[in-house]
Design a protein around this motif. Sequence first.
Motif, PDB file in Angstrom:
ATOM      1  N   TRP A   1      23.104 -53.652  -0.187  1.00 16.81           N
ATOM      2  CA  TRP A   1      21.655 -53.512  -0.252  1.00 16.81           C
ATOM      3  C   TRP A   1      21.023 -54.675  -1.009  1.00 16.81           C
ATOM      4  N   ARG A   2      19.751 -54.920  -0.727  1.00 17.57           N
ATOM      5  CA  ARG A   2      18.957 -55.861  -1.514  1.00 17.57           C
ATOM      6  C   ARG A   2      17.596 -55.225  -1.784  1.00 17.57           C
ATOM      7  N   THR A   3      16.936 -55.701  -2.821  1.00 13.96           N
ATOM      8  CA  THR A   3      15.600 -55.216  -3.169  1.00 13.96           C
ATOM      9  C   THR A   3      14.581 -56.281  -2.790  1.00 13.96           C
ATOM     10  N   PRO A   4      13.703 -56.013  -1.831  1.00 15.02           N
ATOM     11  CA  PRO A   4      12.707 -57.017  -1.435  1.00 15.02           C
ATOM     12  C   PRO A   4      11.784 -57.385  -2.595  1.00 15.02           C
ATOM     13  N   ASP A   5      11.284 -58.605  -2.576  1.00 17.23           N
ATOM     14  CA  ASP A   5      10.296 -59.052  -3.551  1.00 17.23           C
ATOM     15  C   ASP A   5       9.036 -58.203  -3.377  1.00 17.23           C
ATOM     16  N   ALA A   6       8.574 -57.582  -4.453  1.00 20.54           N
ATOM     17  CA  ALA A   6       7.404 -56.704  -4.371  1.00 20.54           C
ATOM     18  C   ALA A   6       6.152 -57.449  -3.934  1.00 20.54           C
ATOM     19  N   GLU A   7       6.115 -58.770  -4.126  1.00 19.69           N
ATOM     20  CA  GLU A   7       4.975 -59.570  -3.666  1.00 19.69           C
ATOM     21  C   GLU A   7       4.987 -59.742  -2.152  1.00 19.69           C
ATOM     22  N   ASP A   8       6.114 -59.408  -1.529  1.00 23.67           N
ATOM     23  CA  ASP A   8       6.251 -59.579  -0.084  1.00 23.67           C
ATOM     24  C   ASP A   8       6.322 -58.249   0.659  1.00 23.67           C
ATOM     25  N   VAL A   9       5.893 -57.174   0.012  1.00 25.15           N
ATOM     26  CA  VAL A   9       5.918 -55.864   0.673  1.00 25.15           C
ATOM     27  C   VAL A   9       4.507 -55.286   0.717  1.00 25.15           C
ATOM     28  N   MET A  10       4.053 -55.009   1.917  1.00 25.00           N
ATOM     29  CA  MET A  10       2.752 -54.399   2.176  1.00 25.00           C
ATOM     30  C   MET A  10       2.984 -52.901   2.375  1.00 25.00           C
ATOM     31  N   VAL A  11       2.309 -52.080   1.584  1.00 24.83           N
ATOM     32  CA  VAL A  11       2.474 -50.630   1.659  1.00 24.83           C
ATOM     33  C   VAL A  11       1.221 -50.051   2.317  1.00 24.83           C
ATOM     34  N   ILE A  12       1.399 -49.497   3.500  1.00 27.69           N
ATOM     35  CA  ILE A  12       0.275 -48.976   4.281  1.00 27.69           C
ATOM     36  C   ILE A  12       0.340 -47.455   4.287  1.00 27.69           C
ATOM     37  N   ASP A  13      -0.588 -46.826   3.597  1.00 27.50           N
ATOM     38  CA  ASP A  13      -0.697 -45.373   3.645  1.00 27.50           C
ATOM     39  C   ASP A  13      -1.630 -45.000   4.791  1.00 27.50           C
ATOM     40  N   THR A  14      -1.176 -44.118   5.659  1.00 31.17           N
ATOM     41  CA  THR A  14      -1.981 -43.656   6.786  1.00 31.17           C
ATOM     42  C   THR A  14      -2.060 -42.136   6.756  1.00 31.17           C
ATOM     43  N   ASN A  15      -2.912 -41.590   7.589  1.00 32.13           N
ATOM     44  CA  ASN A  15      -2.988 -40.131   7.684  1.00 32.13           C
ATOM     45  C   ASN A  15      -1.758 -39.541   8.357  1.00 32.13           C
ATOM     46  N   LYS A  16      -0.885 -40.396   8.910  1.00 27.50           N
ATOM     47  CA  LYS A  16       0.351 -39.936   9.538  1.00 27.50           C
ATOM     48  C   LYS A  16       1.573 -40.153   8.645  1.00 27.50           C
TER      49      LYS A  16
ATOM     50  N   GLN B   1      -5.943 -43.631  10.803  1.00 28.49           N
ATOM     51  CA  GLN B   1      -6.440 -44.670   9.903  1.00 28.49           C
ATOM     52  C   GLN B   1      -5.401 -45.115   8.879  1.00 28.49           C
ATOM     53  N   MET B   2      -5.607 -46.343   8.400  1.00 31.95           N
ATOM     54  CA  MET B   2      -4.934 -46.800   7.188  1.00 31.95           C
ATOM     55  C   MET B   2      -5.820 -46.338   6.031  1.00 31.95           C
ATOM     56  N   THR B   3      -5.405 -45.323   5.327  1.00 32.76           N
ATOM     57  CA  THR B   3      -6.250 -44.786   4.263  1.00 32.76           C
ATOM     58  C   THR B   3      -6.285 -45.707   3.050  1.00 32.76           C
ATOM     59  N   LYS B   4      -5.147 -46.320   2.733  1.00 30.06           N
ATOM     60  CA  LYS B   4      -5.087 -47.276   1.622  1.00 30.06           C
ATOM     61  C   LYS B   4      -3.950 -48.252   1.878  1.00 30.06           C
ATOM     62  N   VAL B   5      -4.216 -49.536   1.624  1.00 31.45           N
ATOM     63  CA  VAL B   5      -3.209 -50.578   1.828  1.00 31.45           C
ATOM     64  C   VAL B   5      -3.091 -51.385   0.545  1.00 31.45           C
ATOM     65  N   ARG B   6      -1.866 -51.509   0.036  1.00 32.07           N
ATOM     66  CA  ARG B   6      -1.630 -52.227  -1.216  1.00 32.07           C
ATOM     67  C   ARG B   6      -0.380 -53.087  -1.097  1.00 32.07           C
ATOM     68  N   MET B   7      -0.319 -54.112  -1.931  1.00 35.65           N
ATOM     69  CA  MET B   7       0.935 -54.819  -2.103  1.00 35.65           C
ATOM     70  C   MET B   7       1.790 -53.991  -3.058  1.00 35.65           C
ATOM     71  N   LEU B   8       3.074 -53.915  -2.782  1.00 37.55           N
ATOM     72  CA  LEU B   8       3.962 -53.111  -3.619  1.00 37.55           C
ATOM     73  C   LEU B   8       3.870 -53.539  -5.078  1.00 37.55           C
ATOM     74  N   ALA B   9       3.706 -54.838  -5.324  1.00 38.01           N
ATOM     75  CA  ALA B   9       3.634 -55.350  -6.693  1.00 38.01           C
ATOM     76  C   ALA B   9       2.417 -54.829  -7.442  1.00 38.01           C
ATOM     77  N   ASP B  10       1.381 -54.400  -6.721  1.00 36.84           N
ATOM     78  CA  ASP B  10       0.139 -53.960  -7.356  1.00 36.84           C
ATOM     79  C   ASP B  10       0.090 -52.462  -7.624  1.00 36.84           C
ATOM     80  N   ILE B  11       1.077 -51.728  -7.149  1.00 39.70           N
ATOM     81  CA  ILE B  11       1.121 -50.290  -7.413  1.00 39.70           C
ATOM     82  C   ILE B  11       1.628 -50.084  -8.839  1.00 39.70           C
ATOM     83  N   PRO B  12       0.936 -49.294  -9.647  1.00 33.21           N
ATOM     84  CA  PRO B  12       1.382 -49.078 -11.030  1.00 33.21           C
ATOM     85  C   PRO B  12       2.852 -48.674 -11.088  1.00 33.21           C
ATOM     86  N   ALA B  13       3.547 -49.192 -12.089  1.00 34.90           N
ATOM     87  CA  ALA B  13       4.991 -48.980 -12.192  1.00 34.90           C
ATOM     88  C   ALA B  13       5.369 -47.510 -12.150  1.00 34.90           C
TER      89      ALA B  13
END
Length: 284
Positions: free
Chosen positions: A37-52, A229-241
């Motif tokens: 396994w590897r852990t992706p760079d949090a600056e390179d991960v887009m987290v898309i929350d949708t209603n699904k 819809q995309m209800t909220k979209v964040r970079m993984l690095a910006d989500i509080p720890a």
Amino acid sequence: MIRMTLIAALALATAAAPAAAQRGPVSEQAAPTAADWRTPDAEDVMVIDTNKGRIFVELAPRLAPTHVERIRTLTRRGFYDGRSFFRVIDVFMAQTGDPLDTGAGGSDLPDMSAEFTFRRGAADSFVPVADTGGSQTGFVGVVPVMTQSPMLMAMTADRKITAWALFCPGVAGMARGSEEDSANSQFFLMRQAYPSLEKRYTAFGRVVAGLEVVRAIKTGEPVAAPQDQMTKVRMLADIPAAERPALRVVDTAGPWFAAQVAQQRAEDGADFSACNLKIPSEVK
């Protein structure tokens, strides 16, 4: 400007395409070990929350640095929050990222120059999985790519060769108008493979978790109300720890993935494709 005009024409051809040959299940493989396994760079991960459900997209700055930076910028502005999936074709893709939710809008930033291809050198990370005549197929991170033959490196001024993304399931691409340099904010997530897009659209990453969510999004051209819809979209690095999900992905450069490639090739024979390979991920 109406976006994705070429994709609209290409999608019409889907109905006439022959059905893919049926394949049996791939032989069972041992589970990946901790070293696989590897852990992706949090600056390179887009987290898309949708209603699904939630979708994780790992960005690929090596393939499309300008487009990746645009995605980061608009995500951090909150530009994508509340945007609809307004055009979704079942065996093709799900399109979003338009403030008008119609396909005619974009951001206040300038359109970008196309990044349909990139240059690959001998020192660049690349995992080959197949040689196809004068070209080679492999992976740059999680994104499947095709390149010119490595033998051509010795003949080019920069000692590099041209490579381009394969639009396999989960690949994320930028929508555009009829002009090649017209991508702005809209993007699409592939639900199935679509080779006709190669070297015609810019790929900027790939879904590493949540492809089942992409495939569950309501379909339509346009999608009838209510649209998903995309209800909220964040970079993984910006989500509080304290609430940041832990994401890990199998390393395509590791031995577990190499064994999977060998199994899939044996299973598929002449029908082997990088698009058939699965890259496991875990989210906690």
